[in-house]
Design a protein around this motif. Sequence first.
Motif, PDB file in Angstrom:
ATOM      1  N   GLY A 150       1.240  -1.014  -0.063  1.00 56.65           N
ATOM      2  CA  GLY A 150       0.123   0.004  -0.130  1.00 56.65           C
ATOM      3  C   GLY A 150       0.835   1.103  -0.150  1.00 56.65           C
ATOM      4  N   ALA A 151       2.154   1.248  -0.443  1.00 55.30           N
ATOM      5  CA  ALA A 151       2.874   2.099  -0.422  1.00 55.30           C
ATOM      6  C   ALA A 151       2.648   3.085  -1.601  1.00 55.30           C
ATOM      7  N   ALA A 152       2.762   4.056  -2.003  1.00 56.41           N
ATOM      8  CA  ALA A 152       2.923   4.678  -3.272  1.00 56.41           C
ATOM      9  C   ALA A 152       4.171   5.229  -3.779  1.00 56.41           C
ATOM     10  N   ILE A 153       4.821   4.616  -5.199  1.00 52.96           N
ATOM     11  CA  ILE A 153       5.907   4.870  -5.269  1.00 52.96           C
ATOM     12  C   ILE A 153       6.222   5.988  -7.079  1.00 52.96           C
ATOM     13  N   ALA A 154       6.727   6.731  -7.199  1.00 55.86           N
ATOM     14  CA  ALA A 154       6.615   7.785  -7.725  1.00 55.86           C
ATOM     15  C   ALA A 154       7.868   7.919  -8.428  1.00 55.86           C
ATOM     16  N   PHE A 155       8.021   7.682  -9.858  1.00 57.08           N
ATOM     17  CA  PHE A 155       8.984   7.167 -10.559  1.00 57.08           C
ATOM     18  C   PHE A 155       9.205   8.665 -11.544  1.00 57.08           C
ATOM     19  N   SER A 156      10.237   9.600 -11.191  1.00 59.42           N
ATOM     20  CA  SER A 156       9.656  10.662 -12.500  1.00 59.42           C
ATOM     21  C   SER A 156      11.199  10.748 -12.897  1.00 59.42           C
ATOM     22  N   VAL A 215      12.507  14.160 -16.487  1.00 56.75           N
ATOM     23  CA  VAL A 215      12.207  14.703 -17.655  1.00 56.75           C
ATOM     24  C   VAL A 215      11.073  14.334 -18.298  1.00 56.75           C
ATOM     25  N   GLU A 216      10.414  13.567 -18.377  1.00 50.95           N
ATOM     26  CA  GLU A 216       9.736  12.832 -19.901  1.00 50.95           C
ATOM     27  C   GLU A 216       8.077  13.164 -18.498  1.00 50.95           C
ATOM     28  N   GLY A 217       7.995  13.002 -17.099  1.00 49.77           N
ATOM     29  CA  GLY A 217       6.897  12.940 -16.613  1.00 49.77           C
ATOM     30  C   GLY A 217       7.056  11.668 -15.520  1.00 49.77           C
ATOM     31  N   THR A 218       6.105  11.536 -15.041  1.00 51.82           N
ATOM     32  CA  THR A 218       5.852  11.140 -14.096  1.00 51.82           C
ATOM     33  C   THR A 218       5.333   9.584 -13.290  1.00 51.82           C
ATOM     34  N   GLN A 219       5.042   8.528 -13.433  1.00 49.90           N
ATOM     35  CA  GLN A 219       4.490   7.551 -13.235  1.00 49.90           C
ATOM     36  C   GLN A 219       4.260   7.281 -11.397  1.00 49.90           C
ATOM     37  N   THR A 220       3.429   6.422 -11.352  1.00 46.19           N
ATOM     38  CA  THR A 220       3.087   6.286  -9.990  1.00 46.19           C
ATOM     39  C   THR A 220       2.365   5.091  -9.915  1.00 46.19           C
ATOM     40  N   VAL A 221       3.065   3.619  -9.138  1.00 41.71           N
ATOM     41  CA  VAL A 221       2.118   2.854  -9.025  1.00 41.71           C
ATOM     42  C   VAL A 221       2.612   2.536  -7.104  1.00 41.71           C
ATOM     43  N   THR A 222       1.644   1.696  -6.994  1.00 39.74           N
ATOM     44  CA  THR A 222       1.391   1.068  -5.032  1.00 39.74           C
ATOM     45  C   THR A 222       1.924  -0.526  -5.201  1.00 39.74           C
ATOM     46  N   THR A 223       2.393  -0.868  -3.723  1.00 35.85           N
ATOM     47  CA  THR A 223       3.070  -1.581  -3.886  1.00 35.85           C
ATOM     48  C   THR A 223       2.047  -2.571  -3.511  1.00 35.85           C
ATOM     49  N   GLY A 224       2.259  -3.815  -3.721  1.00 36.89           N
ATOM     50  CA  GLY A 224       1.557  -4.993  -3.651  1.00 36.89           C
ATOM     51  C   GLY A 224       2.063  -6.154  -2.700  1.00 36.89           C
ATOM     52  N   ILE A 225       1.036  -6.895  -1.493  1.00 35.85           N
ATOM     53  CA  ILE A 225       1.559  -7.240  -0.487  1.00 35.85           C
ATOM     54  C   ILE A 225       3.483  -7.687   0.008  1.00 35.85           C
ATOM     55  N   ASP A 226       3.561  -8.251  -1.797  1.00 40.72           N
ATOM     56  CA  ASP A 226       5.080  -8.735  -2.189  1.00 40.72           C
ATOM     57  C   ASP A 226       6.005  -6.964  -1.587  1.00 40.72           C
ATOM     58  N   GLY A 227       5.594  -6.127  -1.463  1.00 38.30           N
ATOM     59  CA  GLY A 227       6.323  -4.735  -1.650  1.00 38.30           C
ATOM     60  C   GLY A 227       7.248  -4.404  -3.030  1.00 38.30           C
ATOM     61  N   LYS A 228       6.912  -5.225  -3.404  1.00 37.74           N
ATOM     62  CA  LYS A 228       8.058  -5.544  -4.655  1.00 37.74           C
ATOM     63  C   LYS A 228       7.391  -3.855  -5.600  1.00 37.74           C
ATOM     64  N   TYR A 229       8.735  -3.763  -5.755  1.00 35.60           N
ATOM     65  CA  TYR A 229       8.371  -2.342  -7.085  1.00 35.60           C
ATOM     66  C   TYR A 229       9.024  -2.453  -8.898  1.00 35.60           C
ATOM     67  N   HIS A 230       8.833  -1.189  -9.761  1.00 36.38           N
ATOM     68  CA  HIS A 230       9.723  -1.853 -11.025  1.00 36.38           C
ATOM     69  C   HIS A 230       8.914  -0.815 -11.509  1.00 36.38           C
ATOM     70  N   PHE A 231      10.104  -0.438 -12.119  1.00 31.25           N
ATOM     71  CA  PHE A 231       9.743   0.827 -13.459  1.00 31.25           C
ATOM     72  C   PHE A 231      10.735   0.532 -14.428  1.00 31.25           C
ATOM     73  N   LYS A 232      10.013   1.177 -16.163  1.00 33.89           N
ATOM     74  CA  LYS A 232      11.389   1.124 -17.055  1.00 33.89           C
ATOM     75  C   LYS A 232      10.855   2.116 -18.009  1.00 33.89           C
ATOM     76  N   ALA A 233      12.102   2.446 -18.478  1.00 30.76           N
ATOM     77  CA  ALA A 233      12.148   4.180 -19.007  1.00 30.76           C
ATOM     78  C   ALA A 233      13.301   3.448 -20.081  1.00 30.76           C
ATOM     79  N   ASP A 234      12.864   4.729 -21.423  1.00 28.38           N
ATOM     80  CA  ASP A 234      13.628   4.057 -22.600  1.00 28.38           C
ATOM     81  C   ASP A 234      15.273   5.254 -22.896  1.00 28.38           C
ATOM     82  N   SER A 235      15.666   5.999 -21.757  1.00 31.94           N
ATOM     83  CA  SER A 235      16.630   6.083 -21.887  1.00 31.94           C
ATOM     84  C   SER A 235      17.194   6.471 -19.942  1.00 31.94           C
ATOM     85  N   LYS A 236      18.571   6.681 -20.148  1.00 29.13           N
ATOM     86  CA  LYS A 236      19.121   6.494 -19.070  1.00 29.13           C
ATOM     87  C   LYS A 236      19.480   8.312 -18.376  1.00 29.13           C
ATOM     88  N   ARG A 237      17.898   9.017 -18.748  1.00 30.30           N
ATOM     89  CA  ARG A 237      18.269  10.206 -17.826  1.00 30.30           C
ATOM     90  C   ARG A 237      17.758  10.147 -16.152  1.00 30.30           C
TER      91      ARG A 237
END
Length: 666
Positions: free
Chosen positions: A472-478, A480-502
């Motif tokens: 139930g934690a909110a994790i934001a990935f930001s 220059v192109e914007g922000t993605q936000t997810v909420t963790t499940g019971i496993d507590g894991k998070y995952h984001f992907k981007a198409d550049s190394k900005r």
Amino acid sequence: MRKIFLCLLLAAGGFANAQYVVNYKKVADTYFENKDYYAASTFYKKALKITGDTAQAILPYGKERKGTSDNKVIEDYEGSIYNLAESSRMYREFAEAEKYYGIAITFTNTRYRKALFYYAESLRANKKFNPAIASFESFISKNPADPLVKDAQKEIASCKFALEEMRFPRMVQIKKVPANVNGLGSNYAAVKVAEDFYFTSSRPINVNGKRDVVKTETGEVQVSTKANPFLNTLYISKNALATTDVSVKMMDINLPKDMEVAAASFSPDGNTVYFTAWREKERYAIYQAKKSDDKWSNPQPVGLEVNSKDFNSQQPFVTRDGNFLLFSSDRTGGYGKFDIWYCAIRSDGTLGQAVNLGPTINTEDDERAPYYNPITKKLMFSTDGRIGLGGLDFFESEGDLVTWSEPKNMGYPFNSSKDDLYFTSTNADDTKGYISSDRESSCCLEVFEIKKEYFSVEGLLTDCKTKLPMAGAAIAFSNVEGTQTVTTGIDGKYHFKADSKRPIKLTFSKENYFAITKNYVYEELAKADTMIYKDYCLSPFKIGIPIALDNVYYEFNSVDLTEPSKKVLDFLIPIMEDNAEMEIELGSHTDNIGTDEYNLELSNKRAQSCVDYLVSKGISASRLTSKGYGESTPIAPNEIGRGRRKKDNPDGRAKNRRTEFKVTKK
């Protein structure tokens, strides 16, 4: 689809000190007026006596500006240089265009004032972004009322965008397909159907017995494309493109005489093909043909829902579910020049009325070559109406053909400083496919195979106190192109992907926990190949409940913080920075040595010392309060034992001489 003919790169230098051949100039002017820019450039070079061994420009006859006759020579010279630059630009040979516009910008005749704009445009196409910015700015300052000023401002923004994109390239692999596909002429609009590879080419086609020559004072010169016509038509390869020797042949379809065709798209079963067709001096239209027993029917124009003698329709694309036909057209009812439209394909193959994709997608300039995936609901198209790297750039938008997200530039190297268009996919999620681009050519489109890759940031979020995974934690990935936000499940894991190394910022937050922010700079990401894995934890708190700061000490009988104590207080700085709305109270406590009044005053001053230190580190004073509690709230006994056995308790006194903080507002 713009007609792009074979353009051979000629060696060129300066201008020989030799007399004009007037007939050459007249021939060049005729070709220029008829928009045969390659032939025009060939004859302008002959008229100007341009050779590969000269290094400077010399006026014809070597004369100065004297008299009417000399003025005519100079006028012809300047006009030929400018038209040579224009011809080079129009057939997309920007290295040559830059060279001749670079001469034309020195002319004082106001008819050539646009040379500076096109010189800057050529610099941009040749990836000389900073000089291009300076030249565009110079054009604006010299021609503030010119209609091209608006374009120049957009070009400046595009050059700055390109410089930033090239600092942080996207994770894209691009490879030119074999030479048998990318032969002479333009080669573009590739599409794979089962194991067959289709594309459009304007490669030369030999026509025996035909010669087209221009007679000059010095003899005959053969330059016409009629001897080896560069007609756009459809080709097919049945060999895997991984092989070096790719067998290529014309698509076996019965086309009307003198008709050029391009940009094929197929129905899901591969038995209906749609393509752009045109004849010289006619408008573009969309045709279709059907296959039966491996033979294609005679092509027929699709209905009036798409085609008209009053406008152009081109670059058809059929969605992989076969339900819609998208295309580019300059028909009335649009938002600019060429817009993207769509119409339904009915079960009997007829078409519904054309519908514009709307102003979120279409601009006042050109939108070309649409591709839409009904599964991912993503549209990819090319446009020169938005900030980009230059020319036509790929943009992507998500939507349902009615509503769309704001289009996103696909960045470098998916896009280049020249023209990039005709994306088609070879897998379900569109991470592999083909594009067409003139990025490596002096003039003409070529086919490239493309593969999109991604950089992953992932890990586990836990409770710092219990060490258990946090749901139930909110994790934001930001970035220059914007922000993605997810909420963790019971496993507590998070995952984001981007198409550049900005540079990346991660923010972790949950109610009744201190939020944390972690930043990744480019240098750290660049070392990580394709993934960074890091675990984090959040610390709990309750409003009004104090939290002890261990080892905050002061000089003896003083309110001054010791240096080690400052380092302990530094612990609060990132908490305050990561929780921007939070307010806290710093509280100081003493043991019971001394009077109540003295201890209360001392603790007040010590608490204020903590506040003053945090303010000196950039924390707003409005978010901090201080309070001294003296000896009033001990957490351990100052003395142990009773009566005569009572004795001092140094450990207890040490615990009571403490500094705490508590959250007063979240």
